[in-house]
Motif scaffolding. Structure first.
Motif, PDB file in Angstrom:
ATOM      1  N   ARG A 171       2.116   9.318  -5.917  1.00 37.01           N
ATOM      2  CA  ARG A 171       2.571  10.600  -5.731  1.00 37.01           C
ATOM      3  C   ARG A 171       3.789  11.087  -6.675  1.00 37.01           C
ATOM      4  NH1 ARG A 171       2.787  11.567   0.745  1.00 37.01           N
ATOM      5  NH2 ARG A 171       2.967  13.849  -0.068  1.00 37.01           N
ATOM      6  N   ILE A 172       4.542  10.334  -6.912  1.00 35.86           N
ATOM      7  CA  ILE A 172       5.740  10.342  -7.932  1.00 35.86           C
ATOM      8  C   ILE A 172       5.007  10.881  -9.365  1.00 35.86           C
ATOM      9  CG2 ILE A 172       7.520   9.384  -9.383  1.00 35.86           C
ATOM     10  CD1 ILE A 172       8.266   9.913  -6.299  1.00 35.86           C
ATOM     11  N   SER A 173       3.852  10.198  -9.490  1.00 39.37           N
ATOM     12  CA  SER A 173       3.168  10.556 -10.787  1.00 39.37           C
ATOM     13  C   SER A 173       2.843  11.748 -10.910  1.00 39.37           C
ATOM     14  CB  SER A 173       2.092   9.670 -10.916  1.00 39.37           C
ATOM     15  OG  SER A 173       1.166  10.195 -11.966  1.00 39.37           O
ATOM     16  N   TYR A 174       2.205  12.373  -9.587  1.00 38.57           N
ATOM     17  CA  TYR A 174       1.679  13.603  -9.541  1.00 38.57           C
ATOM     18  C   TYR A 174       2.972  14.878  -9.617  1.00 38.57           C
ATOM     19  CZ  TYR A 174      -3.132  12.883  -8.280  1.00 38.57           C
ATOM     20  OH  TYR A 174      -4.180  12.525  -8.464  1.00 38.57           O
ATOM     21  N   ILE A 175       3.956  14.354  -8.941  1.00 42.92           N
ATOM     22  CA  ILE A 175       5.073  15.490  -9.086  1.00 42.92           C
ATOM     23  C   ILE A 175       5.651  15.588 -10.358  1.00 42.92           C
ATOM     24  CG2 ILE A 175       7.483  15.456  -8.044  1.00 42.92           C
ATOM     25  CD1 ILE A 175       6.551  14.273  -5.588  1.00 42.92           C
ATOM     26  N   SER A 176       5.838  14.362 -11.163  1.00 41.26           N
ATOM     27  CA  SER A 176       6.423  14.379 -12.299  1.00 41.26           C
ATOM     28  C   SER A 176       5.517  15.243 -13.349  1.00 41.26           C
ATOM     29  CB  SER A 176       6.561  12.817 -13.137  1.00 41.26           C
ATOM     30  OG  SER A 176       6.954  12.949 -14.202  1.00 41.26           O
ATOM     31  N   GLY A 177       4.406  14.889 -13.323  1.00 45.56           N
ATOM     32  CA  GLY A 177       3.437  15.785 -14.045  1.00 45.56           C
ATOM     33  C   GLY A 177       3.325  17.343 -13.743  1.00 45.56           C
ATOM     34  N   LEU A 178       3.736  17.848 -12.422  1.00 49.03           N
ATOM     35  CA  LEU A 178       3.563  19.123 -12.187  1.00 49.03           C
ATOM     36  C   LEU A 178       4.840  19.740 -12.798  1.00 49.03           C
ATOM     37  CD1 LEU A 178       2.522  18.992  -8.317  1.00 49.03           C
ATOM     38  CD2 LEU A 178       1.498  20.139 -10.647  1.00 49.03           C
ATOM     39  N   GLN A 179       6.071  18.885 -12.722  1.00 48.45           N
ATOM     40  CA  GLN A 179       7.381  19.412 -13.069  1.00 48.45           C
ATOM     41  C   GLN A 179       7.383  19.490 -14.710  1.00 48.45           C
ATOM     42  OE1 GLN A 179      10.217  17.872 -14.758  1.00 48.45           O
ATOM     43  NE2 GLN A 179      10.986  19.945 -14.838  1.00 48.45           N
ATOM     44  N   THR A 180       6.844  18.352 -15.333  1.00 51.22           N
ATOM     45  CA  THR A 180       6.582  18.459 -16.772  1.00 51.22           C
ATOM     46  C   THR A 180       5.738  19.688 -17.225  1.00 51.22           C
ATOM     47  OG1 THR A 180       6.792  16.033 -16.851  1.00 51.22           O
ATOM     48  CG2 THR A 180       5.737  17.243 -18.665  1.00 51.22           C
ATOM     49  N   GLY A 181       4.739  19.891 -16.367  1.00 48.22           N
ATOM     50  CA  GLY A 181       3.733  20.997 -16.806  1.00 48.22           C
ATOM     51  C   GLY A 181       4.266  22.531 -16.450  1.00 48.22           C
ATOM     52  N   GLY A 182       5.562  22.410 -15.729  1.00 44.64           N
ATOM     53  CA  GLY A 182       6.084  23.786 -15.590  1.00 44.64           C
ATOM     54  C   GLY A 182       5.617  24.489 -14.280  1.00 44.64           C
ATOM     55  N   LYS A 183       4.888  23.490 -13.373  1.00 44.68           N
ATOM     56  CA  LYS A 183       4.086  23.975 -12.215  1.00 44.68           C
ATOM     57  C   LYS A 183       5.513  24.055 -10.803  1.00 44.68           C
ATOM     58  CE  LYS A 183       0.239  24.766 -14.305  1.00 44.68           C
ATOM     59  NZ  LYS A 183       0.150  26.151 -14.449  1.00 44.68           N
ATOM     60  N   ALA A 225       0.683  -1.234  -0.086  1.00 51.68           N
ATOM     61  CA  ALA A 225      -0.079  -0.091   0.039  1.00 51.68           C
ATOM     62  C   ALA A 225       0.788   1.330   0.008  1.00 51.68           C
ATOM     63  CB  ALA A 225      -1.090  -0.094   1.252  1.00 51.68           C
ATOM     64  N   ASN A 226       1.938   1.338   0.892  1.00 47.27           N
ATOM     65  CA  ASN A 226       2.776   2.556   0.958  1.00 47.27           C
ATOM     66  C   ASN A 226       3.438   2.460  -0.278  1.00 47.27           C
ATOM     67  OD1 ASN A 226       2.145   2.692   3.439  1.00 47.27           O
ATOM     68  ND2 ASN A 226       4.088   1.586   4.246  1.00 47.27           N
ATOM     69  N   LEU A 227       3.838   1.512  -1.150  1.00 42.56           N
ATOM     70  CA  LEU A 227       4.635   1.486  -2.618  1.00 42.56           C
ATOM     71  C   LEU A 227       3.487   2.407  -3.421  1.00 42.56           C
ATOM     72  CD1 LEU A 227       7.169   0.909  -3.933  1.00 42.56           C
ATOM     73  CD2 LEU A 227       6.151  -1.441  -4.329  1.00 42.56           C
ATOM     74  N   GLN A 228       2.378   1.698  -3.652  1.00 42.21           N
ATOM     75  CA  GLN A 228       1.466   2.197  -4.410  1.00 42.21           C
ATOM     76  C   GLN A 228       1.322   3.854  -4.341  1.00 42.21           C
ATOM     77  OE1 GLN A 228      -2.055   0.055  -5.264  1.00 42.21           O
ATOM     78  NE2 GLN A 228      -1.027  -1.625  -4.407  1.00 42.21           N
ATOM     79  N   GLU A 229       1.288   4.173  -2.954  1.00 41.80           N
ATOM     80  CA  GLU A 229       0.812   5.651  -2.629  1.00 41.80           C
ATOM     81  C   GLU A 229       2.098   6.287  -3.123  1.00 41.80           C
ATOM     82  OE1 GLU A 229      -0.636   9.191  -1.045  1.00 41.80           O
ATOM     83  OE2 GLU A 229      -1.534   7.157  -1.589  1.00 41.80           O
ATOM     84  N   PHE A 230       3.409   5.799  -2.923  1.00 42.78           N
ATOM     85  CA  PHE A 230       4.696   6.377  -3.249  1.00 42.78           C
ATOM     86  C   PHE A 230       4.671   6.891  -4.951  1.00 42.78           C
ATOM     87  CE2 PHE A 230       8.772   5.572  -5.137  1.00 42.78           C
ATOM     88  CZ  PHE A 230       9.641   6.599  -4.820  1.00 42.78           C
ATOM     89  N   ALA A 231       4.202   5.543  -5.759  1.00 39.61           N
ATOM     90  CA  ALA A 231       4.021   5.337  -6.942  1.00 39.61           C
ATOM     91  C   ALA A 231       3.107   6.775  -7.495  1.00 39.61           C
ATOM     92  CB  ALA A 231       3.821   4.293  -7.706  1.00 39.61           C
TER      93      ALA A 231
END
Length: 81
Positions: free
Chosen positions: A43-55, A35-41
Protein backbone atom coordinates in the motif's frame (compact mmCIF):
# COMPACT_ATOMS: atom_id res chain seq x y z
CA UNK A 1 -14.11 -6.98 -23.15
CA UNK A 2 -12.16 -9.68 -21.34
CA UNK A 3 -14.04 -12.14 -19.16
CA UNK A 4 -12.34 -13.02 -15.88
CA UNK A 5 -12.73 -16.52 -14.56
CA UNK A 6 -11.35 -17.61 -11.17
CA UNK A 7 -7.98 -18.58 -12.61
CA UNK A 8 -7.53 -15.32 -14.51
CA UNK A 9 -8.58 -13.33 -11.45
CA UNK A 10 -6.07 -15.19 -9.26
CA UNK A 11 -3.30 -14.54 -11.79
CA UNK A 12 -4.19 -10.84 -11.90
CA UNK A 13 -4.28 -10.64 -8.10
CA UNK A 14 -0.89 -12.35 -7.87
CA UNK A 15 0.53 -9.93 -10.43
CA UNK A 16 -0.84 -6.80 -8.76
CA UNK A 17 -0.32 -7.94 -5.17
CA UNK A 18 2.57 -10.40 -5.08
CA UNK A 19 3.22 -12.26 -1.84
CA UNK A 20 6.52 -13.66 -0.71
CA UNK A 21 6.74 -16.81 1.32
CA UNK A 22 7.66 -16.53 5.00
CA UNK A 23 11.20 -17.59 5.90
CA UNK A 24 11.31 -16.72 9.60
CA UNK A 25 10.69 -18.79 12.69
CA UNK A 26 7.13 -20.07 12.34
CA UNK A 27 4.31 -19.14 14.63
CA UNK A 28 0.79 -18.12 13.66
CA UNK A 29 1.45 -14.63 15.04
CA UNK A 30 4.67 -14.23 13.06
CA UNK A 31 2.99 -15.44 9.87
CA UNK A 32 0.07 -13.05 10.36
CA UNK A 33 2.35 -10.12 11.06
CA UNK A 34 4.41 -10.94 7.98
CA UNK A 35 1.25 -10.84 5.85
CA UNK A 36 0.31 -7.51 7.43
CA UNK A 37 3.80 -6.14 6.80
CA UNK A 38 3.68 -7.18 3.15
CA UNK A 39 0.28 -5.50 2.76
CA UNK A 40 1.67 -2.36 4.43
CA UNK A 41 4.61 -2.26 2.02
CA UNK A 42 2.36 -2.81 -0.98
CA UNK A 43 0.00 0.00 0.00
CA UNK A 44 2.93 2.35 0.71
CA UNK A 45 4.13 1.64 -2.81
CA UNK A 46 0.78 2.72 -4.27
CA UNK A 47 0.62 5.86 -2.14
CA UNK A 48 4.17 6.79 -3.12
CA UNK A 49 3.35 6.29 -6.79
CA UNK A 50 0.21 8.41 -6.54
CA UNK A 51 2.10 11.21 -4.81
CA UNK A 52 5.01 11.08 -7.25
CA UNK A 53 2.54 11.17 -10.14
CA UNK A 54 0.82 14.24 -8.73
CA UNK A 55 -2.48 12.50 -8.01
CA UNK A 56 -2.36 13.20 -4.26
CA UNK A 57 -0.58 15.89 -2.26
CA UNK A 58 2.47 15.22 -0.10
CA UNK A 59 0.36 16.01 2.98
CA UNK A 60 -2.29 13.47 1.93
CA UNK A 61 0.39 10.85 1.26
CA UNK A 62 1.95 11.51 4.66
CA UNK A 63 -1.43 11.27 6.38
CA UNK A 64 -2.27 7.97 4.69
CA UNK A 65 1.15 6.49 5.45
CA UNK A 66 0.94 7.59 9.07
CA UNK A 67 -2.49 5.94 9.38
CA UNK A 68 -1.22 2.71 7.82
CA UNK A 69 1.77 2.69 10.17
CA UNK A 70 -0.50 3.08 13.19
CA UNK A 71 -2.57 0.13 11.95
CA UNK A 72 0.60 -1.94 11.58
CA UNK A 73 1.72 -1.04 15.11
CA UNK A 74 -1.71 -2.00 16.51
CA UNK A 75 -1.50 -5.27 14.62
CA UNK A 76 1.91 -6.05 16.11
CA UNK A 77 0.75 -5.16 19.61
CA UNK A 78 -2.46 -7.19 19.18
CA UNK A 79 -0.49 -10.24 18.07
CA UNK A 80 1.77 -9.84 21.13
CA UNK A 81 4.98 -10.12 19.16
Amino acid sequence: MTQFNASNRRDLDNFLCPRSRYYGEFSPQQLTFNANLQEFAHRISYISGLQTGGKISPDEAYSQIKSLYKQLKRSKKGLEI
